[in-house]
Design a protein around this motif. Structure first.
Motif, mmCIF file in Angstrom:
data_model
loop_
_atom_site.group_PDB
_atom_site.id
_atom_site.type_symbol
_atom_site.label_atom_id
_atom_site.label_comp_id
_atom_site.label_asym_id
_atom_site.label_seq_id
_atom_site.Cartn_x
_atom_site.Cartn_y
_atom_site.Cartn_z
ATOM 1 N N GLN A 1 -11.034 -28.331 -100.605
ATOM 2 C CA GLN A 1 -9.932 -29.064 -101.186
ATOM 3 C C GLN A 1 -9.769 -28.673 -102.650
ATOM 4 N N VAL A 2 -8.597 -28.986 -103.198
ATOM 5 C CA VAL A 2 -8.311 -28.664 -104.584
ATOM 6 C C VAL A 2 -9.207 -29.484 -105.512
ATOM 7 N N GLN A 3 -9.864 -28.792 -106.431
ATOM 8 C CA GLN A 3 -10.697 -29.469 -107.424
ATOM 9 C C GLN A 3 -10.388 -28.927 -108.815
ATOM 10 N N LEU A 4 -10.286 -29.839 -109.765
ATOM 11 C CA LEU A 4 -10.014 -29.499 -111.153
ATOM 12 C C LEU A 4 -11.034 -30.267 -111.987
ATOM 13 N N VAL A 5 -11.869 -29.546 -112.736
ATOM 14 C CA VAL A 5 -12.941 -30.180 -113.501
ATOM 15 C C VAL A 5 -12.801 -29.790 -114.972
ATOM 16 N N GLU A 6 -12.409 -30.770 -115.773
ATOM 17 C CA GLU A 6 -12.202 -30.543 -117.197
ATOM 18 C C GLU A 6 -13.487 -30.780 -117.992
ATOM 19 N N SER A 7 -13.608 -30.065 -119.105
ATOM 20 C CA SER A 7 -14.756 -30.231 -119.996
ATOM 21 C C SER A 7 -14.366 -29.823 -121.404
ATOM 22 N N GLY A 8 -15.241 -30.152 -122.362
ATOM 23 C CA GLY A 8 -15.044 -29.706 -123.728
ATOM 24 C C GLY A 8 -14.535 -30.733 -124.705
ATOM 25 N N GLY A 9 -14.205 -31.919 -124.227
ATOM 26 C CA GLY A 9 -13.713 -32.945 -125.132
ATOM 27 C C GLY A 9 -14.820 -33.492 -126.021
ATOM 28 N N GLY A 10 -14.426 -34.361 -126.942
ATOM 29 C CA GLY A 10 -15.406 -34.966 -127.835
ATOM 30 C C GLY A 10 -14.744 -35.669 -128.995
ATOM 31 N N LEU A 11 -15.564 -36.051 -129.956
ATOM 32 C CA LEU A 11 -15.089 -36.710 -131.172
ATOM 33 C C LEU A 11 -15.012 -35.665 -132.285
ATOM 34 N N VAL A 12 -13.874 -35.596 -132.945
ATOM 35 C CA VAL A 12 -13.681 -34.614 -134.006
ATOM 36 C C VAL A 12 -12.889 -35.252 -135.142
ATOM 37 N N GLN A 13 -13.149 -34.788 -136.356
ATOM 38 C CA GLN A 13 -12.407 -35.315 -137.504
ATOM 39 C C GLN A 13 -11.020 -34.693 -137.570
ATOM 40 N N PRO A 14 -10.084 -35.391 -138.185
ATOM 41 C CA PRO A 14 -8.749 -34.790 -138.387
ATOM 42 C C PRO A 14 -8.859 -33.428 -139.060
ATOM 43 N N GLY A 15 -8.077 -32.483 -138.548
ATOM 44 C CA GLY A 15 -8.131 -31.118 -139.045
ATOM 45 C C GLY A 15 -9.119 -30.236 -138.310
ATOM 46 N N GLY A 16 -9.923 -30.825 -137.462
ATOM 47 C CA GLY A 16 -10.932 -30.076 -136.723
ATOM 48 C C GLY A 16 -10.369 -29.389 -135.491
ATOM 49 N N SER A 17 -11.270 -28.765 -134.744
ATOM 50 C CA SER A 17 -10.895 -27.991 -133.559
ATOM 51 C C SER A 17 -11.772 -28.351 -132.367
ATOM 52 N N LEU A 18 -11.199 -28.185 -131.193
ATOM 53 C CA LEU A 18 -11.924 -28.301 -129.934
ATOM 54 C C LEU A 18 -11.355 -27.285 -128.968
ATOM 55 N N ARG A 19 -12.191 -26.879 -128.018
ATOM 56 C CA ARG A 19 -11.742 -25.984 -126.949
ATOM 57 C C ARG A 19 -12.040 -26.643 -125.617
ATOM 58 N N LEU A 20 -10.978 -26.931 -124.886
ATOM 59 C CA LEU A 20 -11.112 -27.523 -123.556
ATOM 60 C C LEU A 20 -11.120 -26.431 -122.499
ATOM 61 N N SER A 21 -11.854 -26.684 -121.427
ATOM 62 C CA SER A 21 -11.872 -25.772 -120.291
ATOM 63 C C SER A 21 -11.670 -26.550 -119.008
ATOM 64 N N CYS A 22 -11.190 -25.850 -117.999
ATOM 65 C CA CYS A 22 -10.977 -26.465 -116.685
ATOM 66 C C CYS A 22 -11.396 -25.463 -115.624
ATOM 67 N N ALA A 23 -12.332 -25.867 -114.790
ATOM 68 C CA ALA A 23 -12.771 -25.045 -113.671
ATOM 69 C C ALA A 23 -11.987 -25.443 -112.435
ATOM 70 N N VAL A 24 -11.404 -24.460 -111.792
ATOM 71 C CA VAL A 24 -10.485 -24.709 -110.682
ATOM 72 C C VAL A 24 -11.047 -24.117 -109.395
ATOM 73 N N SER A 25 -10.877 -24.837 -108.285
ATOM 74 C CA SER A 25 -11.270 -24.317 -106.978
ATOM 75 C C SER A 25 -10.382 -24.933 -105.911
ATOM 76 N N GLY A 26 -10.396 -24.313 -104.730
ATOM 77 C CA GLY A 26 -9.671 -24.866 -103.600
ATOM 78 C C GLY A 26 -8.295 -24.287 -103.360
ATOM 79 N N PHE A 27 -7.840 -23.390 -104.239
ATOM 80 C CA PHE A 27 -6.576 -22.701 -104.023
ATOM 81 C C PHE A 27 -6.614 -21.385 -104.804
ATOM 82 N N THR A 28 -5.637 -20.527 -104.536
ATOM 83 C CA THR A 28 -5.581 -19.225 -105.203
ATOM 84 C C THR A 28 -5.008 -19.420 -106.594
ATOM 85 N N PHE A 29 -5.900 -19.577 -107.544
ATOM 86 C CA PHE A 29 -5.558 -19.938 -108.927
ATOM 87 C C PHE A 29 -4.500 -19.012 -109.511
ATOM 88 N N SER A 30 -4.633 -17.728 -109.271
ATOM 89 C CA SER A 30 -3.747 -16.746 -109.896
ATOM 90 C C SER A 30 -2.315 -16.820 -109.380
#
Length: 120
Positions: A1-30
Motif C-alpha cells: 500500500q501507499v506509504q509516506l513517511v516524513e522526517s526532519g522537523g524540529g524546533l528552530v529559531q527564526p531565520g534558521g533552516s531545516l531540511r525535511l525528507s519523505c520516504a515513499v513506497s507503494g507506487f511508482t514514485f517517478s
C-alpha cells in the motif's frame, strides 16, 4: 500500500533552516508529481510546493517562494524540502503527498507528518 513517511522537523529559531525528507513506497514514485502541504495550529491544510515527475519543474506558494526549495531523488524514492529563513508563521505540521498543487488533496495516503516549530 501507499506509504509516506516524513522526517526532519524540529524546533528552530527564526531565520534558521531545516531540511525535511519523505520516504515513499507503494507506487511508482517517478510517475507522479509530489507536493508538500502544511497545517498550522487551528488552520486548514495549505499547499506549499510541488515538483514534476523528473524534478525539472517546481512551484511554490507565495508565502514560501525564495525561501524553500523542493527536490526529489527518484532512485531513492525520496522527496525533500529545504527550508531557509524560517519565520514563526512557518510553524506547522508538514506532510508530503502525491499530487500537484490542484490535486494534492486527493492523495491516496497521508503520513503522520513532521512538526516544524519556529520560535525564539
Amino acid at each position: 500500500q501507499v506509504q509516506l513517511v516524513e522526517s526532519g522537523g524540529g524546533l528552530v529559531q527564526p531565520g534558521g533552516s531545516l531540511r525535511l525528507s519523505c520516504a515513499v513506497s507503494g507506487f511508482t514514485f517517478s510517475n507522479y508529481y509530489m507536493s508538500w502541504v502544511r497545517q498550522a495550529p487551528g488552520k486548514g491544510r495549505e499547499w506549499v510546493s510541488d515538483i514534476s515527475t523528473g524534478g525539472a519543474t517546481t512551484r511554490y506558494a507565495d508565502s514560501v517562494k525564495g525561501r524553500f526549495t523542493i527536490s526529489r531523488d527518484n532512485a531513492k524514492n525520496t522527496l525533500n524540502l529545504q527550508m531557509n529563513s524560517l519565520k514563526p508563521e512557518d510553524t506547522a505540521l508538514y506532510y508530503c503527498v502525491r499530487g500537484d498543487r490542484r490535486t494534492w488533496y486527493l492523495s491516496p495516503a497521508w503520513g503522520q507528518g513532521t512538526q516544524v516549530t519556529v520560535s525564539s
